[in-house]
Design a protein around this motif. Structure first.
Motif: not given
Length: 415
Positions: A9-18
């Motif tokens: 989920l952290r990785e997914r959040r990073r991609r969404v934020y980017d």
């Protein structure tokens, strides 16, 4: 240590934020406001960030409570909580010693439902003899559950696990239609519109198999017996349940997701069941937005179907739809339109009328497990051949508890 799901989920959040930052930076660099499409995209990205933040907060709280429970339990026992280490050879040696002691009492894997919040591959439990004495620490149960997850794509994709101590049928209430409001004129009659409620019943089907090892094998110091038995148990049970989780009829077996999933896109009648890039995009957007932005949203198909998808390109850009980037900790084969792709050989091949691709929120498929995984031995069953017989047993059921559109499928058109 954070759980694999938290890392995912952290990785997914990073991609969404980017993605959101890139959108804002582009508009700022060009000194302009968002276009209508960019505004829609910006709102969707921020909604997903809010959803991911809430999910991460919930998981962190669960992990914190689990850690506090383990620490308290350790204090009661007067010792530290056992965690998995690299000393697999020591574990295996103790396991062999237990076999050679000729103790005929069964080995029982402790019940994973003793703590709430159980997730496959995350929790650890000890093996214990019926007398209560510790036989093996954590690793063996972890291996069984891990291999079960690897053998069932639906479990790996994020199905919800429900654990219970007893196996009586459980009815799970669900809504199939919401109430609808309408404008009422002054003095007019307010129309009654009740929500539609239903239920799904989960039972407990027993899956089991036997595996036998020779006395010589048990004493072979170069053979990792512990890993072998754990792998065989997990794969055998995982494959059997995993197939039913996809195509099961619900009569005498779990109810598979394809039994209740609705068609999101039907192929062209002239293509013999094949699909196009645009049809996959249509399937993606046939899913209601709350399901599509779920952290557990993903694709399910078999390997040959993925082979066909890898050749598809988006019209206009010429970019391939499938990407090889694998979200950390998911076990997916890659991503399609930004969502992970899970492979399972039980999914039908591409063909006329075949539901060969499913896309949806896999947390809406519930798997019920009764008691723990049982792993028992007998020295008498094959006494004449000097082999030790082990049996692995698990009581499982599953069903799609939200049939209003949580999972959509592509169905091949007629020739």
């Amino acid at each position: 240590m954070p759980s694999p799901l938290i890392n995912t989920l952290r990785e997914r959040r990073r991609r969404v934020y980017d993605d959101a930052k890139s959108l804002a930076d582009l508009a700022a660099a060009e000194n302009r406001a968002f276009t209508d499409d960019e505004q829609t995209r910006w709102a969707a990205l921020n909604d997903e960030l809010d959803t991911l933040d809430q999910r991460l907060t919930d998981l962190r709280e669960q992990d914190q409570r689990a850690g506090q429970s383990e620490a308290a339990f350790a204090n009661l026992l007067g010792g530290a909580v056992q965690t998995r280490s690299a000393a697999d050879t020591d574990l295996d040696a103790r396991f062999r010693a237990a076999i050679l002691e000729n103790d005929r009492r069964p080995i029982v894997v402790a019940n994973p439902c003793e703590r709430s919040g159980y997730r496959p591959g995350v929790e650890r439990r000890d093996l214990a003899t019926t007398s209560g004495g510790g036989l093996l620490p954590t690793s063996f149960f972890d291996r069984i559950q891990r291999h079960m997850v690897e053998s069932s794509a639906i479990l790996a994709a994020g199905a919800t696990m429900l654990n219970s101590r007893t196996g009586e049928p459980i009815k799970i209430p669900r809504s199939t239609a919401h109430s609808a409001a309408a404008i009422v004129t002054e003095g007019g009659t307010i129309t009654e519109d009740d929500p539609t409620l239903g239920s799904v019943t989960l039972g407990a089907y027993k899956y089991g198999f036997l595996v036998q090892i020779t006395h010589e094998l048990a004493t072979d110091a170069t053979f990792d017996l512990l890993a072998y038995l754990g792998e065989q148990a997990g794969i055998a049970i995982g494959n059997a349940f995993g197939a039913h989780a996809i195509t099961g009829t619900g009569t005498g077996q779990p109810r598979g997701v394809l039994t209740d999933a609705t068609a999101g896109k039907t192929g062209d009648d002239t293509t013999g069941g094949t699909f196009t890039a645009d049809e996959l995009i249509d399937l993606y957007y046939s899913l209601a937005e709350p399901y599509a932005r779920s952290a557990a949203a993903g694709w399910l198909m078999n390997t040959s179907t993925l082979g066909a998808i890898r050749k598809l390109k988006a019209s206009g850009t010429g970019d391939y739809l499938f990407a090889n980037d694998v979200p950390a900790g998911t076990g997916a084969a890659g991503t399609l339109l930004g969502r992970p792709v899970y492979l399972d050989p039980t999914m039908p091949d591409v063909g006329v009328g075949a539901k060969c691709i499913a896309f949806g929120d896999w947390s809406r498929y519930w798997v019920r497990q009764v008691e723990g995984l049982r792993f028992e031995r007998s020295d008498d069953f094959a006494f004449d051949r000097d082999v030790v017989t082990f049996r692995a047993l698990a009581r499982l059921d599953g069903a799609l508890v939200d049939t209003t559109g949580a999972v959509k499928v592509f169905e091949g058109g007629s020739a």
